[in-house]
Write an enzyme that holds these catalytic residues in place. Structure first.
Site, PDB file in Angstrom:
ATOM      1  N   ASN A 188      37.166  51.966  46.334  1.00  0.00           N
ATOM      2  CA  ASN A 188      37.296  51.190  45.238  1.00  0.00           C
ATOM      3  C   ASN A 188      38.600  51.294  44.731  1.00  0.00           C
ATOM      4  O   ASN A 188      38.623  52.446  43.702  1.00  0.00           O
ATOM      5  CB  ASN A 188      36.304  50.520  44.423  1.00  0.00           C
ATOM      6  CG  ASN A 188      36.783  49.684  43.235  1.00  0.00           C
ATOM      7  OD1 ASN A 188      37.671  49.021  43.474  1.00  0.00           O
ATOM      8  ND2 ASN A 188      35.809  49.538  42.255  1.00  0.00           N
ATOM      9  N   TRP A 189      39.860  50.868  45.215  1.00  0.00           N
ATOM     10  CA  TRP A 189      40.774  51.301  44.544  1.00  0.00           C
ATOM     11  C   TRP A 189      41.236  50.858  43.082  1.00  0.00           C
ATOM     12  O   TRP A 189      42.003  51.218  42.368  1.00  0.00           O
ATOM     13  CB  TRP A 189      42.206  50.682  45.449  1.00  0.00           C
ATOM     14  CG  TRP A 189      42.482  51.607  46.840  1.00  0.00           C
ATOM     15  CD1 TRP A 189      41.317  52.290  47.475  1.00  0.00           C
ATOM     16  CD2 TRP A 189      43.403  51.552  47.880  1.00  0.00           C
ATOM     17  NE1 TRP A 189      41.943  52.816  48.612  1.00  0.00           N
ATOM     18  CE2 TRP A 189      43.028  52.316  48.579  1.00  0.00           C
ATOM     19  CE3 TRP A 189      44.513  50.854  47.789  1.00  0.00           C
ATOM     20  CZ2 TRP A 189      43.912  52.496  49.855  1.00  0.00           C
ATOM     21  CZ3 TRP A 189      45.528  50.783  48.754  1.00  0.00           C
ATOM     22  CH2 TRP A 189      45.204  51.579  49.841  1.00  0.00           C
ATOM     23  N   LYS A 190      40.346  49.961  42.668  1.00  0.00           N
ATOM     24  CA  LYS A 190      40.804  49.358  41.285  1.00  0.00           C
ATOM     25  C   LYS A 190      42.110  48.948  41.195  1.00  0.00           C
ATOM     26  O   LYS A 190      42.707  48.411  42.509  1.00  0.00           O
ATOM     27  CB  LYS A 190      40.347  50.228  40.374  1.00  0.00           C
ATOM     28  CG  LYS A 190      38.868  50.782  40.457  1.00  0.00           C
ATOM     29  CD  LYS A 190      38.427  51.426  39.218  1.00  0.00           C
ATOM     30  CE  LYS A 190      37.098  52.215  39.601  1.00  0.00           C
ATOM     31  NZ  LYS A 190      36.225  52.227  38.154  1.00  0.00           N
ATOM     32  N   HIS A 212      31.158  44.142  40.352  1.00  0.00           N
ATOM     33  CA  HIS A 212      31.415  45.427  39.672  1.00  0.00           C
ATOM     34  C   HIS A 212      31.092  45.659  38.145  1.00  0.00           C
ATOM     35  O   HIS A 212      31.360  44.570  37.517  1.00  0.00           O
ATOM     36  CB  HIS A 212      32.792  45.843  40.178  1.00  0.00           C
ATOM     37  CG  HIS A 212      33.001  47.403  39.889  1.00  0.00           C
ATOM     38  ND1 HIS A 212      33.348  47.729  38.648  1.00  0.00           N
ATOM     39  CD2 HIS A 212      32.970  48.562  40.540  1.00  0.00           C
ATOM     40  CE1 HIS A 212      33.560  49.189  38.549  1.00  0.00           C
ATOM     41  NE2 HIS A 212      33.481  49.590  39.896  1.00  0.00           N
ATOM     42  N   GLU A 245      32.808  46.633  35.860  1.00  0.00           N
ATOM     43  CA  GLU A 245      34.372  46.123  35.161  1.00  0.00           C
ATOM     44  C   GLU A 245      34.320  44.823  35.032  1.00  0.00           C
ATOM     45  O   GLU A 245      34.939  44.286  33.798  1.00  0.00           O
ATOM     46  CB  GLU A 245      35.256  47.044  35.802  1.00  0.00           C
ATOM     47  CG  GLU A 245      35.200  48.563  35.159  1.00  0.00           C
ATOM     48  CD  GLU A 245      36.126  49.349  36.432  1.00  0.00           C
ATOM     49  OE1 GLU A 245      36.563  48.909  37.239  1.00  0.00           O
ATOM     50  OE2 GLU A 245      35.777  50.808  36.372  1.00  0.00           O
ATOM     51  N   GLU A 258      25.556  51.890  40.450  1.00  0.00           N
ATOM     52  CA  GLU A 258      26.755  52.378  39.867  1.00  0.00           C
ATOM     53  C   GLU A 258      26.376  52.576  38.324  1.00  0.00           C
ATOM     54  O   GLU A 258      26.607  51.539  37.743  1.00  0.00           O
ATOM     55  CB  GLU A 258      28.030  51.735  39.881  1.00  0.00           C
ATOM     56  CG  GLU A 258      28.346  51.427  41.512  1.00  0.00           C
ATOM     57  CD  GLU A 258      29.951  51.325  41.503  1.00  0.00           C
ATOM     58  OE1 GLU A 258      30.312  52.202  41.936  1.00  0.00           O
ATOM     59  OE2 GLU A 258      30.475  50.625  40.924  1.00  0.00           O
ATOM     60  N   GLY A 318      33.988  56.740  36.508  1.00  0.00           N
ATOM     61  CA  GLY A 318      35.495  57.325  36.006  1.00  0.00           C
ATOM     62  C   GLY A 318      35.219  58.045  34.854  1.00  0.00           C
ATOM     63  O   GLY A 318      35.997  58.592  34.072  1.00  0.00           O
ATOM     64  N   SER A 350      31.548  58.722  39.823  1.00  0.00           N
ATOM     65  CA  SER A 350      32.237  59.882  39.910  1.00  0.00           C
ATOM     66  C   SER A 350      31.747  60.825  41.250  1.00  0.00           C
ATOM     67  O   SER A 350      31.574  62.063  40.983  1.00  0.00           O
ATOM     68  CB  SER A 350      31.775  60.733  38.702  1.00  0.00           C
ATOM     69  OG  SER A 350      32.558  59.946  37.479  1.00  0.00           O
ATOM     70  N   GLY A 396      35.345  55.450  43.305  1.00  0.00           N
ATOM     71  CA  GLY A 396      36.493  55.054  42.823  1.00  0.00           C
ATOM     72  C   GLY A 396      37.635  55.970  42.787  1.00  0.00           C
ATOM     73  O   GLY A 396      38.430  55.915  44.010  1.00  0.00           O
ATOM     74  N   GLY A 397      37.833  56.874  41.925  1.00  0.00           N
ATOM     75  CA  GLY A 397      39.046  57.820  41.595  1.00  0.00           C
ATOM     76  C   GLY A 397      39.335  58.385  42.814  1.00  0.00           C
ATOM     77  O   GLY A 397      40.448  58.679  43.678  1.00  0.00           O
TER      78      GLY A 397
HETATM   79  C1  PEP Z   1      33.735  52.577  40.771  1.00  0.00           C
HETATM   80  O1  PEP Z   1      34.443  52.155  40.274  1.00  0.00           O
HETATM   81  O2  PEP Z   1      33.064  51.988  41.660  1.00  0.00           O
HETATM   82  C2  PEP Z   1      33.409  53.931  40.905  1.00  0.00           C
HETATM   83  C3  PEP Z   1      32.392  54.699  41.473  1.00  0.00           C
HETATM   84  O3  PEP Z   1      34.564  54.818  40.237  1.00  0.00           O
HETATM   85  P1  PEP Z   1      34.344  56.479  40.217  1.00  0.00           P
HETATM   86  O4  PEP Z   1      34.325  56.747  41.540  1.00  0.00           O
HETATM   87  O5  PEP Z   1      36.071  56.735  39.412  1.00  0.00           O
HETATM   88  O6  PEP Z   1      33.731  56.955  39.073  1.00  0.00           O
END
Ligand code: PEP
Length: 245
Positions: free
Chosen positions: A9-11, A93, A95, A164, A170, A208, A229-230
């Site tokens: 997930n590049w956001k 998601h 967010e 999640e 994040g 994470s 994500g990251g």
């Molecule tokens: C996400 O936003 O779906 C996610 C899992 O982010 P991160 O891996 O950065 O915690």
């Protein structure tokens, strides 16, 4: 046997130049045994479609409209996503739930719309830190899931669920493999109780995930891969995570 999946997930990250570097590195890497998906921002779908053509890396979006088409300014229809080669779409998601007030019913409707277009929705659920500390994790996740189970119960194996925990997204704070496994087992049980073929449903963990914690998380019996994500923005990290799945 459920096939594992790693979805990036590049956001709201990327640029034409950095995307090209990242996607070229993913395409050049040896083929992973798990299913690999990258979910880019909408404007970059055409670029990603072109760079991923002929590769084993699938393309996804980060959201879709619950409507087929019409006067919905700013929204993107599933039919538009499939025109750009999207096979997957993240819905619900945290967010989007937090900043765009997406309800469980809206998330379920989006998942239904995606399925109708032949796409695989990746439906996200997860509790906040406050909810976890109040002992409400299962109640919260149960409610988030029920809207989707109610609408799509018998089609559940066609979609992907993602647990999640909001407090792990994040933040660098990961759920322990045991904490994650406990919730994944709960999700599978909930699906089973609602009549779905729960053993066929893939449930990803997100929050994470990094190369150094992925293997331990993915070794849990009810964790079928990750939503990343990251770490999906760095080719080496994302590939290492895919290797762990
Ligand atoms: C996400 O936003 O779906 C996610 C899992 O982010 P991160 O891996 O950065 O915690």
């Amino acid at each position: 046997m459920r096939r594992t999946m790693v979805a990036g997930n590049w956001k709201m990250h990327g640029s034409l130049q950095t995307n090209a570097e990242l996607l070229r590195a993913l395409v050049a890497a040896p083929r992973a045994t798990c299913e690999v998906v990258v979910c880019t921002p909408f404007p970059y779908l055409a670029q990603a479609q072109q760079l991923l053509a002929g590769s084993a890396v699938a393309l996804g979006a980060q959201d879709c409209s619950m409507h087929e088409h019409g006067a919905y300014t700013g929204e993107v229809a599933v039919g538009m996503l499939t025109e750009f080669g999207c096979s997957h779409v993240i819905v619900g998601h945290s967010e989007r739930r937090a900043y765009h007030a997406e309800t469980d019913a809206a998330v379920a409707a989006k998942a239904q719309r995606a399925l109708a277009a032949g796409m695989t929705p990746i439906v996200c659920v997860g509790e906040t830190l406050q909810q976890r500390e109040r002992g409400e994790t299962e109640a919260v996740i149960g409610l988030q899931l029920d809207a989707t189970l109610h609408l799509l119960g018998e089609r559940l194996p066609e979609l992907v669920l993602a647990y999640e925990p909001v407090w792990a997204i994040g933040t660098g704070r990961t759920a322990t493999p045991e904490q994650a496994q406990q919730v994944h087992a709960f999700i599978r049980e909930r699906a089973r109780h609602r009549g779905a073929d729960a053993d066929a449903v893939r449930v990803l963990y997100g929050g994470s995930v990094k190369p150094d914690n992925a293997a331990e998380l993915f070794a849990q019996p009810d964790i079928d891969g990750g939503l990343i994500g990251g770490a999906s923005l760095k080719a080496a990290d994302f590939l290492a995570i895919a290797g762990a799945a």
